[in-house]
Design an enzyme around this catalytic site. Structure first.
Site, PDB file in Angstrom:
ATOM      1  N   SER A 135      52.851  16.704 -40.313  1.00 23.77           N
ATOM      2  CA  SER A 135      53.830  17.516 -39.561  1.00 23.77           C
ATOM      3  C   SER A 135      53.821  18.923 -40.126  1.00 23.77           C
ATOM      4  O   SER A 135      53.534  19.121 -41.312  1.00 23.77           O
ATOM      5  CB  SER A 135      55.233  16.915 -39.708  1.00 23.77           C
ATOM      6  OG  SER A 135      56.207  17.810 -39.199  1.00 23.77           O
ATOM      7  N   TYR A 148      61.950  14.229 -45.469  1.00 22.27           N
ATOM      8  CA  TYR A 148      60.971  14.111 -44.373  1.00 22.27           C
ATOM      9  C   TYR A 148      59.818  15.097 -44.585  1.00 22.27           C
ATOM     10  O   TYR A 148      58.645  14.709 -44.564  1.00 22.27           O
ATOM     11  CB  TYR A 148      61.638  14.359 -43.015  1.00 22.27           C
ATOM     12  CG  TYR A 148      60.624  14.326 -41.887  1.00 22.27           C
ATOM     13  CD1 TYR A 148      59.971  13.137 -41.561  1.00 22.27           C
ATOM     14  CD2 TYR A 148      60.287  15.487 -41.184  1.00 22.27           C
ATOM     15  CE1 TYR A 148      59.012  13.103 -40.563  1.00 22.27           C
ATOM     16  CE2 TYR A 148      59.328  15.457 -40.184  1.00 22.27           C
ATOM     17  CZ  TYR A 148      58.694  14.265 -39.880  1.00 22.27           C
ATOM     18  OH  TYR A 148      57.731  14.227 -38.900  1.00 22.27           O
TER      19      TYR A 148
HETATM   20  N1  LIG Z   1      57.964  14.180 -32.335  1.00 20.78           N
HETATM   21  C1  LIG Z   1      57.786  15.205 -33.135  1.00 20.78           C
HETATM   22  O1  LIG Z   1      58.377  16.287 -32.905  1.00 20.78           O
HETATM   23  C2  LIG Z   1      56.866  15.093 -34.321  1.00 20.78           C
HETATM   24  C3  LIG Z   1      56.437  16.271 -34.919  1.00 20.78           C
HETATM   25  C4  LIG Z   1      55.581  16.199 -36.007  1.00 20.78           C
HETATM   26  C5  LIG Z   1      55.169  14.977 -36.476  1.00 20.78           C
HETATM   27  N2  LIG Z   1      55.594  13.822 -35.887  1.00 20.78           N
HETATM   28  C6  LIG Z   1      55.113  12.561 -36.454  1.00 20.78           C
HETATM   29  O2  LIG Z   1      54.418  11.870 -35.437  1.00 20.78           O
HETATM   30  C7  LIG Z   1      54.462  10.470 -35.690  1.00 20.78           C
HETATM   31  C8  LIG Z   1      54.904   9.760 -34.417  1.00 20.78           C
HETATM   32  O3  LIG Z   1      56.167  10.268 -34.047  1.00 20.78           O
HETATM   33  P1  LIG Z   1      56.731  10.186 -32.560  1.00 20.78           P
HETATM   34  O4  LIG Z   1      57.289  11.524 -32.232  1.00 20.78           O
HETATM   35  O5  LIG Z   1      55.751   9.571 -31.659  1.00 20.78           O
HETATM   36  O6  LIG Z   1      57.992   9.214 -32.816  1.00 20.78           O
HETATM   37  P2  LIG Z   1      58.474   7.870 -32.092  1.00 20.78           P
HETATM   38  O7  LIG Z   1      58.412   8.008 -30.617  1.00 20.78           O
HETATM   39  O8  LIG Z   1      59.790   7.537 -32.728  1.00 20.78           O
HETATM   40  O9  LIG Z   1      57.368   6.797 -32.537  1.00 20.78           O
HETATM   41  C9  LIG Z   1      57.296   6.344 -33.871  1.00 20.78           C
HETATM   42  C10 LIG Z   1      56.441   5.100 -33.914  1.00 20.78           C
HETATM   43  O10 LIG Z   1      56.358   4.642 -35.275  1.00 20.78           O
HETATM   44  C11 LIG Z   1      56.634   3.257 -35.289  1.00 20.78           C
HETATM   45  N3  LIG Z   1      57.186   2.859 -36.580  1.00 20.78           N
HETATM   46  C12 LIG Z   1      58.275   3.344 -37.201  1.00 20.78           C
HETATM   47  N4  LIG Z   1      58.482   2.676 -38.360  1.00 20.78           N
HETATM   48  C13 LIG Z   1      57.488   1.748 -38.448  1.00 20.78           C
HETATM   49  C14 LIG Z   1      57.169   0.743 -39.380  1.00 20.78           C
HETATM   50  N5  LIG Z   1      57.919   0.525 -40.482  1.00 20.78           N
HETATM   51  N6  LIG Z   1      56.068  -0.030 -39.170  1.00 20.78           N
HETATM   52  C15 LIG Z   1      55.310   0.167 -38.065  1.00 20.78           C
HETATM   53  N7  LIG Z   1      55.571   1.089 -37.132  1.00 20.78           N
HETATM   54  C16 LIG Z   1      56.652   1.867 -37.325  1.00 20.78           C
HETATM   55  C17 LIG Z   1      57.607   3.027 -34.133  1.00 20.78           C
HETATM   56  O11 LIG Z   1      57.487   1.703 -33.652  1.00 20.78           O
HETATM   57  P3  LIG Z   1      58.496   0.503 -33.948  1.00 20.78           P
HETATM   58  O12 LIG Z   1      59.882   1.076 -33.977  1.00 20.78           O
HETATM   59  O13 LIG Z   1      58.255  -0.430 -32.790  1.00 20.78           O
HETATM   60  O14 LIG Z   1      58.056  -0.072 -35.246  1.00 20.78           O
HETATM   61  C18 LIG Z   1      57.018   3.967 -33.090  1.00 20.78           C
HETATM   62  O15 LIG Z   1      55.963   3.346 -32.391  1.00 20.78           O
HETATM   63  C19 LIG Z   1      55.404  10.280 -36.873  1.00 20.78           C
HETATM   64  O16 LIG Z   1      54.636  10.116 -38.046  1.00 20.78           O
HETATM   65  C20 LIG Z   1      56.184  11.590 -36.916  1.00 20.78           C
HETATM   66  O17 LIG Z   1      56.641  11.898 -38.212  1.00 20.78           O
HETATM   67  C21 LIG Z   1      56.438  13.856 -34.808  1.00 20.78           C
END
Ligand SMILES: NC(=O)c1ccc[n+]([C@@H]2O[C@H](COP(=O)([O-])OP(=O)(O)OC[C@H]3O[C@@H](n4cnc5c(N)ncnc54)[C@H](OP(=O)(O)O)[C@@H]3O)[C@@H](O)[C@H]2O)c1
Length: 250
Positions: A135, A148
């Site tokens: 990120s 985070y």
């Molecule tokens: N959205 C943003 O603005 C943003 C920006 C920069 C970086 N990111 C990064 O991008 C990645 C994905 O984020 P996203 O925005 O797609 O969020 P999201 O929609 O909340 O998806 C997160 C995913 O991670 C899974 N997860 C969470 N805890 C887990 C665990 N203990 N074991 C296995 N799976 C787990 C969740 O599935 P389950 O709940 O079904 O386990 C879900 O599929 C993350 O690493 C986040 O830090 C996001």
């Protein structure tokens, strides 16, 4: 047919990456805790999507998942370490300790342990690509980013250190550092289901979409084998840097 293993496949970036990699001709193993969401994705994507119930913070769950992967005799060509979360936006002095533990367990320990399981197979095959989802929070500090952002700084440095260890092999490692993205569950999770706060965050902002991120993964995976994209920072045009703050009359 090449095989990709995507963690956090049940929502957001992960689901979009699964869709895109399948469109690109991959077989995709998608791991996450919510089996029902993975089953929906399997219905949508068909037999080239293999759902895998997985909690990256639980060593037993990880062992079972990796045993299933080994039993299926599918060598992993691409690992996308995407599972991750932010919990809370409070300043450090007011933060919830359990939130910190959960972010460390998921974003740091979970990502490292998935890598630890998959990497030896890639080295033995002398091929493979690991794409870590970091990120911009791992580079740019902001109030409330505390653990985070620090967990994503781990992902950045871990990715670089993997490259150092993998010298002399053909295994590739990339760290993608996205900025503000809408259309995922990320902010809803971070803000504890506060719909109004989430709506305010994305109001009138043309943020990155999950498909934008999936396109980036697709592009990286499509590079020739001799090319390693070390890191890639991606923000929406609407997001940029701000000045350092100065407090007066302290
Ligand atoms: N959205 C943003 O603005 C943003 C920006 C920069 C970086 N990111 C990064 O991008 C990645 C994905 O984020 P996203 O925005 O797609 O969020 P999201 O929609 O909340 O998806 C997160 C995913 O991670 C899974 N997860 C969470 N805890 C887990 C665990 N203990 N074991 C296995 N799976 C787990 C969740 O599935 P389950 O709940 O079904 O386990 C879900 O599929 C993350 O690493 C986040 O830090 C996001």
């Amino acid at each position: 047919m090449k095989t990709a293993f995507v963690t956090g496949a049940s929502a957001g970036f992960g689901a979009a990456i699964c869709r895109q990699l399948i469109a690109d001709g991959y077989r995709v193993i998608g791991g996450a805790r919510r089996a029902d969401k993975l089953a929906q994705l399997e219905q949508e994507l068909g037999e080239n999507f293999i759902p895998l119930t997985l909690d990256v913070t639980d060593p037993a769950s990880l062992d079972a998942a990796v045993a299933l992967i080994h039993d299926s005799s599918l060598p992993i060509d691409v690992l996308v370490n995407n599972a991750g979360l932010a919990l809370g936006i409070e300043r450090a002095q007011h933060a919830d300790a359990q939130n910190w533990e959960c972010m460390i367990a998921t974003n740091i320990t979970g990502l490292a342990m998935v890598t630890h399981k998959i990497l030896p197979g890639m080295v033995a095959a002398n091929a493979g690509l690991i794409i870590n989802i970091g990120s911009i929070a791992g580079t740019y500090p902001y109030p409330g980013g505390n653990v985070y952002g620090a967990s994503k700084a781990f992902v950045k440095q871990f990715s670089l250190n993997l490259r150092a260890d993998l010298a002399g092999t053909r295994v590739r490692v990339t760290n993608i550092e996205p900025g503000l993205c809408s259309g995922t569950e990320f902010s809803m999770v971070r803000l504890g289901g506060n719909h109004e706060a989430v709506a305010a965050l994305y109001k009138d902002v043309d943020a990155i979409s999950p498909q934008d991120l999936a396109n980036t993964v697709s592009w990286i995976a499509g590079q020739p084998d001799h090319v390693n994209i070390n890191s890639l920072e991606i923000m929406p045009v609407a997001q940029t840097y701000s000045a350092l703050s100065v407090a007066r009359n302290l």
